[in-house]
Motif scaffolding. Structure first.
Motif, mmCIF file in Angstrom:
data_model
loop_
_atom_site.group_PDB
_atom_site.id
_atom_site.type_symbol
_atom_site.label_atom_id
_atom_site.label_comp_id
_atom_site.label_asym_id
_atom_site.label_seq_id
_atom_site.Cartn_x
_atom_site.Cartn_y
_atom_site.Cartn_z
ATOM 1 N N LYS A 153 -8.911 7.945 -6.425
ATOM 2 C CA LYS A 153 -9.071 7.062 -5.438
ATOM 3 C C LYS A 153 -10.432 6.846 -4.816
ATOM 4 C CE LYS A 153 -4.411 7.335 -3.938
ATOM 5 N NZ LYS A 153 -3.411 7.421 -2.969
ATOM 6 N N THR A 154 -11.249 8.149 -5.053
ATOM 7 C CA THR A 154 -12.710 7.977 -4.714
ATOM 8 C C THR A 154 -13.347 6.977 -5.469
ATOM 9 O OG1 THR A 154 -12.743 10.386 -3.890
ATOM 10 C CG2 THR A 154 -14.849 9.388 -4.652
ATOM 11 N N ARG A 211 -12.263 3.269 -4.731
ATOM 12 C CA ARG A 211 -13.097 2.989 -3.421
ATOM 13 C C ARG A 211 -14.336 2.420 -3.834
ATOM 14 N NH1 ARG A 211 -11.661 4.516 2.294
ATOM 15 N NH2 ARG A 211 -13.409 3.466 3.338
ATOM 16 N N ASP A 247 -2.976 3.236 2.102
ATOM 17 C CA ASP A 247 -2.241 4.562 1.049
ATOM 18 C C ASP A 247 -3.071 5.830 1.656
ATOM 19 O OD1 ASP A 247 -0.334 2.813 -0.159
ATOM 20 O OD2 ASP A 247 -1.598 2.731 -1.850
ATOM 21 N N GLY A 248 -4.115 5.528 2.075
ATOM 22 C CA GLY A 248 -5.019 6.948 2.171
ATOM 23 C C GLY A 248 -5.090 7.204 4.023
ATOM 24 N N SER A 249 -4.444 6.440 4.691
ATOM 25 C CA SER A 249 -4.226 6.594 6.080
ATOM 26 C C SER A 249 -5.662 6.174 6.575
ATOM 27 C CB SER A 249 -3.752 7.900 6.538
ATOM 28 O OG SER A 249 -2.550 8.035 6.191
ATOM 29 N N ASP A 250 -6.483 5.218 5.952
ATOM 30 C CA ASP A 250 -7.729 5.126 6.350
ATOM 31 C C ASP A 250 -7.505 3.625 7.319
ATOM 32 O OD1 ASP A 250 -10.289 4.131 7.268
ATOM 33 O OD2 ASP A 250 -10.824 3.992 4.953
ATOM 34 N N GLN A 295 -6.732 1.713 1.287
ATOM 35 C CA GLN A 295 -7.226 2.387 2.613
ATOM 36 C C GLN A 295 -5.713 2.673 3.232
ATOM 37 O OE1 GLN A 295 -9.427 -1.096 3.624
ATOM 38 N NE2 GLN A 295 -11.719 -0.144 3.389
#
Length: 195
Positions: free
Chosen positions: A102-103, A106, A132-135, A130
């Motif tokens: 994911k890094t 992004r 999915d990553g709770s951002d 975002q």
């Protein structure tokens, strides 16, 4: 045709690249993959073959192979035509998501947005990542950017999604209500047009 000497690496590389492109155009993915790989075994930095293999591997769902090619391309991406850059960065992001990185996803998607601010396809993938990553704040920013160019049903859908994030994730009822009201106003406007 004259035979190509074995030590004429540039020509052999180009011939294998052309074979790959023809095989791919004829729907022979396995032969195309083999020819791209042969071209790259001769010249590991051959940009057209790296791009061809990356895109074919991506289309075949071989995300690791695609990511390897994208890595090897490095700064060469900047020399590509704009649409090719956009697609490559989008695909790199999607392949990285599929590979669980994911890094990297992004990073590729954000580089794509730096080159093409407001690109709906990139923003859509980034906002999903975002979410999915709770951002939540990042997802809001992406969805707000999508909203700037959206119309009709798509705009109403985005306003509902934005309102839901404010209401459910950020516990901000005032901003949620503002987005919902805006969505209702758009819906009422659409109803007037239909009458």
């Amino acid at each position: 045709l004259r035979k190509t000497p074995r030590d004429d690496v540039p020509r052999l590389t180009e011939l294998n690249h052309k074979l790959a492109a023809v095989a791919e155009a004829n729907g022979d993915a396995q032969r195309a993959l083999a020819a791209y790989r042969k071209a790259l075994s001769l010249d590991g930095a051959h940009v057209p073959s790296l791009l061809g293999l990356a895109e074919l591997a991506f289309a075949q769902g071989d995300h690791r192979q695609a990511l390897d090619c994208y890595s090897r391309l490095g700064r060469e991406v900047e020399t590509l035509e704009p649409e090719r850059q956009r697609v490559m960065l989008l695909h790199e992001g999607q392949a990285a998501i599929a590979a669980g990185d994911k890094t990297r996803a992004r990073s590729a998607l954000e580089r794509g947005l730096n080159l093409y601010p407001g690109d709906a396809e990139i923003l859509g993938v980034l906002s999903s990542l975002q979410l999915d990553g709770s951002d939540w704040h990042g997802a809001l920013a992406s969805k707000e950017a999508l909203l700037r160019n959206a119309e009709g049903a798509e705009a109403r859908k985005l306003l509902l999604e934005i309102g839901d994030i404010y209401r459910d994730k950020l516990r901000d009822a005032d901003r949620a209500e503002e987005r919902y009201r805006h969505g209702l106003e758009l819906a009422k406007g659409a109803d007037r047009v239909l009458l």
